[in-house]
Scaffold this active site. Structure first.
Site, PDB file in Angstrom:
ATOM      1  N   GLY A 101     -56.559 -29.154 -26.409  1.00 33.64           N
ATOM      2  CA  GLY A 101     -55.874 -30.349 -26.920  1.00 33.64           C
ATOM      3  C   GLY A 101     -56.589 -31.645 -26.592  1.00 33.64           C
ATOM      4  N   SER A 104     -62.288 -31.321 -27.687  1.00 30.29           N
ATOM      5  CA  SER A 104     -63.636 -30.958 -27.224  1.00 30.29           C
ATOM      6  C   SER A 104     -64.583 -30.712 -28.400  1.00 30.29           C
ATOM      7  CB  SER A 104     -63.544 -29.769 -26.267  1.00 30.29           C
ATOM      8  OG  SER A 104     -64.132 -28.639 -26.787  1.00 30.29           O
ATOM      9  N   SER A 105     -64.121 -30.031 -29.453  1.00 34.73           N
ATOM     10  CA  SER A 105     -65.030 -29.739 -30.581  1.00 34.73           C
ATOM     11  C   SER A 105     -65.473 -31.029 -31.261  1.00 34.73           C
ATOM     12  CB  SER A 105     -64.354 -28.798 -31.589  1.00 34.73           C
ATOM     13  OG  SER A 105     -63.147 -29.358 -32.063  1.00 34.73           O
ATOM     14  N   ASP A 148     -59.313 -36.856 -34.236  1.00 34.65           N
ATOM     15  CA  ASP A 148     -60.136 -36.513 -33.062  1.00 34.65           C
ATOM     16  C   ASP A 148     -61.534 -37.124 -33.168  1.00 34.65           C
ATOM     17  OD1 ASP A 148     -57.900 -34.980 -32.582  1.00 34.65           O
ATOM     18  OD2 ASP A 148     -58.987 -33.168 -32.026  1.00 34.65           O
TER      19      ASP A 148
HETATM   20  C1  MEV Z   1     -55.348 -31.973 -32.881  1.00 33.91           C
HETATM   21  O1  MEV Z   1     -55.979 -32.666 -31.814  1.00 33.91           O
HETATM   22  C2  MEV Z   1     -54.162 -32.713 -33.367  1.00 33.91           C
HETATM   23  C3  MEV Z   1     -53.426 -32.141 -34.572  1.00 33.91           C
HETATM   24  O2  MEV Z   1     -52.593 -33.193 -35.041  1.00 33.91           O
HETATM   25  C4  MEV Z   1     -54.340 -31.688 -35.672  1.00 33.91           C
HETATM   26  C5  MEV Z   1     -55.069 -32.827 -36.362  1.00 33.91           C
HETATM   27  O3  MEV Z   1     -54.687 -33.976 -36.256  1.00 33.91           O
HETATM   28  O4  MEV Z   1     -56.037 -32.503 -37.085  1.00 33.91           O
HETATM   29  C6  MEV Z   1     -52.537 -30.982 -34.155  1.00 33.91           C
END
Ligand code: MEV
Length: 317
Positions: A101, A104-105, A148
């Site tokens: 969460g 990292s990628s 992200d």
């Molecule tokens: C991933 O860090 C967060 C999510 O909302 C997916 C996204 O925003 O692509 C779950």
């Protein structure tokens, strides 16, 4: 040789809902992924190596089955922009726990893009860096919102909406700390996103209200951050956690961590990122952070107190 690094991220409010076009707010954290790039004599090949995932060589026609393939996708985007077909060797080193969460990628992809652009002498805008990393994120997660790669590129606190892009939020984070605690369960963001979207389609009449509540919560949280009102932000994070439970991404371990953080004095605590495992995020006054971290350390395999990183991607010298 060129080296770049990019920060991890934590979503403060709005994950999952952001995939369907609602806003979200995230911060960059000073936990970084580093990528070193050098040229290879043989053109058209990209060798990617990480301590955890080993070494893999990619070229035209490579299959996307390797977990390192998304890095190649990001690099390919930069080579396309430069009109180059040189050979490259990339070495990844990351402090960011994978599949937890913390983005990292995305951080690895952003750092890889910047390192390769540097070696090619290519000046990219932040938008171009983020877009090249987004191509890698699509490989990893299927339908990512783009939050992200945006946060990891820009740093600081970002208000993000898929249709509108981002806005940097001015905030003084010095009175508070973010504490992250791992549930010890790795999970796939792509799978969780698909599961949530399927539930949303099946229960649209009910979940549309939850999505509306999430969108309005994020707007209120933006105001709280801009006023440095962290008590309000904590309360909104708690409500956001409830909404994430409603869409099915919590579990008993995540609830245990969230309640332990609140009982130890956190202003708020919630799942961060895709949920289903991964990390929880707690917000605490600076002087309470150690107490919250100690309470979590008894029930979590990894606890991190992370300052906000105002700096996004950077070239390392
Ligand atoms: C991933 O860090 C967060 C999510 O909302 C997916 C996204 O925003 O692509 C779950």
């Amino acid at each position: 040789m060129a080296k770049a690094s990019a920060p991890a991220k934590a979503i403060l409010v709005g994950e999952h809902f952001v995939v369907a076009g609602c806003p979200a707010i995230a911060v960059a954290l000073d936990v970084r992924a580093r990528v070193e790039a050098e040229t290879l004599p043989e053109g058209g090949v990209v060798e990617v190596e990480s301590r955890e995932l080993g070494k893999q060589t990619f070229g035209a026609g490579s299959l996307p089955s390797s977990p390192l393939y998304p890095v190649y996708v990001a690099v390919r985007e930069v080579l396309k922009l430069a009109g180059a077909s040189i050979g490259l060797k990339l070495r990844i080193e990351s402090e960011i726990p994978p599949a937890a969460g913390m983005g990292s990628s995305a951080a690895v992809a952003v750092a890889a893009v910047a390192a390769v652009a540097k070696i090619l002498g290519l000046q990219l805008t932040s938008e171009e860096v983020s877009a090249a990393a987004y191509a890698a994120e699509v490989q990893v997660h299927g339908k990512p919102s783009g939050i992200d790669n945006t946060v990891s590129t820009l740093g600081g606190a970002i208000y993000y909406r898929k249709t509108e892009g981002f806005r940097k939020l001015e905030a003084d984070f010095s009175p508070i700390r973010f504490i992250l605690a791992d549930s010890g369960v790795q999970r796939s963001t792509g799978e969780l996103v698909s599961r949530v979207l399927a539930l949303k389609a099946r229960r649209a009449d009910i979940l549309n209200h939850v999505y509306e509540a999430a969108a309005s919560l994020v707007e209120t949280a933006r105001g709280a951050i801009e006023r440095d009102d962290y008590a309000a932000l904590g309360e909104l994070m708690n409500i956001n956690h409830g909404l994430l439970s409603a869409i099915g991404v919590s579990n008993a371990k995540l609830e245990e961590l969230v309640y332990a953080a609140r009982q130890a004095g956190a202003l708020g605590a919630k799942i961060t990122g895709a949920g289903g495992g991964g990390m929880i995020l707690a917000l605490a006054w600076r002087e309470d952070a150690e107490r919250v971290a100690r309470a979590l350390a008894g029930i979590s395999p990894r606890v991190i107190i992370a300052p906000v990183s105002q700096e996004g991607v950077r070239i390392e010298h």
